[in-house]
Design a protein around this motif. Structure first.
Motif, mmCIF file in Angstrom:
data_model
loop_
_atom_site.group_PDB
_atom_site.id
_atom_site.type_symbol
_atom_site.label_atom_id
_atom_site.label_comp_id
_atom_site.label_asym_id
_atom_site.label_seq_id
_atom_site.Cartn_x
_atom_site.Cartn_y
_atom_site.Cartn_z
ATOM 1 N N HIS A 144 87.229 -53.502 -34.350
ATOM 2 C CA HIS A 144 86.931 -52.506 -33.319
ATOM 3 C C HIS A 144 85.718 -51.685 -33.779
ATOM 4 O O HIS A 144 85.839 -50.528 -34.148
ATOM 5 C CB HIS A 144 88.158 -51.613 -33.128
ATOM 6 N N ARG A 177 93.324 -52.537 -35.820
ATOM 7 C CA ARG A 177 91.959 -53.082 -35.915
ATOM 8 C C ARG A 177 90.939 -52.015 -36.293
ATOM 9 O O ARG A 177 89.910 -52.310 -36.892
ATOM 10 C CB ARG A 177 91.579 -53.746 -34.597
ATOM 11 N N ARG A 240 98.652 -45.296 -35.097
ATOM 12 C CA ARG A 240 99.986 -45.517 -34.513
ATOM 13 C C ARG A 240 100.497 -46.901 -34.912
ATOM 14 O O ARG A 240 99.710 -47.795 -35.237
ATOM 15 C CB ARG A 240 99.912 -45.357 -32.995
ATOM 16 N N GLN A 242 101.539 -50.329 -33.861
ATOM 17 C CA GLN A 242 101.025 -51.031 -32.677
ATOM 18 C C GLN A 242 102.106 -51.890 -32.006
ATOM 19 O O GLN A 242 102.173 -53.105 -32.212
ATOM 20 C CB GLN A 242 99.856 -51.915 -33.090
HETATM 21 C C1 NCD Z 1 92.605 -47.869 -30.835
HETATM 22 C C2 NCD Z 1 92.555 -49.307 -30.387
HETATM 23 O O1 NCD Z 1 92.498 -49.594 -29.189
HETATM 24 O O2 NCD Z 1 92.573 -50.141 -31.265
HETATM 25 N N1 NCD Z 1 92.304 -46.944 -29.848
HETATM 26 C C3 NCD Z 1 91.037 -46.717 -29.456
HETATM 27 O O3 NCD Z 1 90.241 -47.584 -29.259
HETATM 28 N N2 NCD Z 1 90.682 -45.448 -29.360
HETATM 29 C C4 NCD Z 1 93.831 -47.560 -31.582
HETATM 30 C C5 NCD Z 1 95.150 -47.841 -30.948
HETATM 31 O O4 NCD Z 1 95.259 -48.385 -29.854
HETATM 32 O O5 NCD Z 1 96.131 -47.498 -31.598
#
Ligand code: NCD
Length: 374
Positions: A144, A177, A240, A242
């Motif tokens: 990410h 990620r 968090r 997941q």
């Molecule tokens: C994260 C993701 O989508 O990986 N959120 C985001 O992009 N802000 C983290 C998550 O979903 O826990």
């Protein structure tokens, strides 16, 4: 006859630079992206027409609030327009279209793509077929990079530096990620070490420990205790658990409350420590932490928009990113990737592709999963 040649437009890869993970950006490029994001923050008017006449397509096959909306806000604040979809059910994938075909089609309508997908490697496959720049906005539990850009700017603005940091990564380090991409970025700065805080079941994937941390001689420690780690940290990066990535929901139930950062736990931390979280939060940071001066997660969401503006500009002007060609060669000798979340599992036409890591292990080129030899 006019000079307008449809086939030229469809075939030209032109300036199609893409970002699939953060390690494609050098420290110098990251520096430039950070500097321009700071300039955008201070002089928004200077950039308000920078993308006039350009369109960003947000192709989100998986839920998102911050990432999609911050991409869209970023493009709008650059004077551009946005189009796209926010769930797989509203896109042609529900009729069986491949990501590669979708990427070719969207290349006819937009100037740049931000793609989020639940399958790992999907944005890479799309980038190889798109003739416009593409940004990975999150692929499964893999990478990410634009969340990492938000994280880097937050650390830089809060501490005035990116080097000499003890970074605690807490929660779901297996499927998170954002953590994977953040590690790949921060190892490039001098004096950075990590404390990996997770239940054993959710520890960091082995390929990141060997290929990224050990290969680069980065110091790291592993613990299951947040309380034990917190006093040493300059950054505490909470994540968090997941839920959507667990095959076994009983395991999720057992692990979901592993860590909760409260005001009283924060009392043992340095005054200068920053608490980051990519959001959304479930219950891993109690709301009474929000008004502590160390809580940075809402600022972090704002910084993400400026970094996305800066990245969009870099990709459109061709000053960052990787130019990718479609790979069609099939390696028949190697077995299939067994990661059930790899894009090669659902798109049967994709060739199996591999790379050899520095640990001499064979990995899937789409998702980085270890390939077993039998
Ligand atoms: C994260 C993701 O989508 O990986 N959120 C985001 O992009 N802000 C983290 C998550 O979903 O826990």
């Amino acid at each position: 006859m006019s000079d307008f040649k449809v086939s030229d437009i469809l075939l030209s890869k032109g300036n199609a630079r893409s970002i699939i993970d953060i390690d494609e950006l050098s420290v110098e490029e990251l520096d430039k992206i950070i500097k321009r994001a700071c300039d955008i923050m201070e002089n928004p008017k200077k950039y308000s027409k920078a993308c006039e006449g350009k369109k960003l397509a947000t192709l989100f096959y998986e839920p998102s609030t911050r990432t999609r909306l911050s991409f869209e806000a970023a493009m709008m604040e650059l004077g551009g327009n946005v189009l796209g979809f926010s769930s797989a059910s509203s896109a042609s994938v529900s009729k069986g279209e491949s990501v590669s075909d979708t990427a070719k089609v969207i290349s006819c309508y937009a100037d740049i793509i931000a793609m989020r997908h639940p399958y790992e490697g999907a944005p890479l496959v799309a980038a190889e077929s798109a003739s416009i720049p593409l940004i990975n906005a999150g692929d499964g539990g893999h990478a990410h990079p634009t969340q990492t850009l938000a994280d880097l700017l937050t650390i830089y603005r809060e501490h005035g530096r990116l080097n000499n940091m003890v970074i605690g990564l807490c929660g779901d380090l297996k499927y998170g990620r954002t953590v994977h991409s953040l590690i790949k970025a921060m190892i490039r700065y001098e004096g950075v070490s990590f404390v990996l805080i997770s239940p054993r079941e959710l520890s960091l994937p082995a390929y990141i420990k060997t290929e990224v941390l050990e290969k680069n001689n980065v110091t790291f420690a592993e613990t299951t205790s947040l309380e034990e780690a917190i006093p040493k940290l300059d950054i505490l990066y909470m994540t968090r658990i997941q839920r959507e990535r667990f095959d076994d929901l009983d395991e999720y139930e057992r692990l979901k409350d592993s860590y909760v950062l409260t005001k009283s736990k924060l009392a043992a931390a340095k005054e200068s420590m920053s608490v980051l979280h990519p959001l959304p939060r479930v219950n891993e940071i109690s709301v009474d932490v929000d008004d502590d001066s160390r809580a940075c997660y809402f600022k972090q969401a704002l910084y993400g928009k400026f970094m996305r503006m800066s990245l969009i500009l870099s990709l459109l002007e061709g000053s960052a990113g990787t130019i990718r060609e479609k790979v069609t060669a099939q390696d028949k000798k190697k077995p299939k990737c067994r990661n059930p979340k790899c894009i090669s599992q659902i798109e049967q036409e994709l060739p199996q592709r591999f790379k050899i890591g520095t640990d001499a292990c064979t990995r899937c080129a789409y998702c980085d999963n270890l390939i077993e030899s039998n």
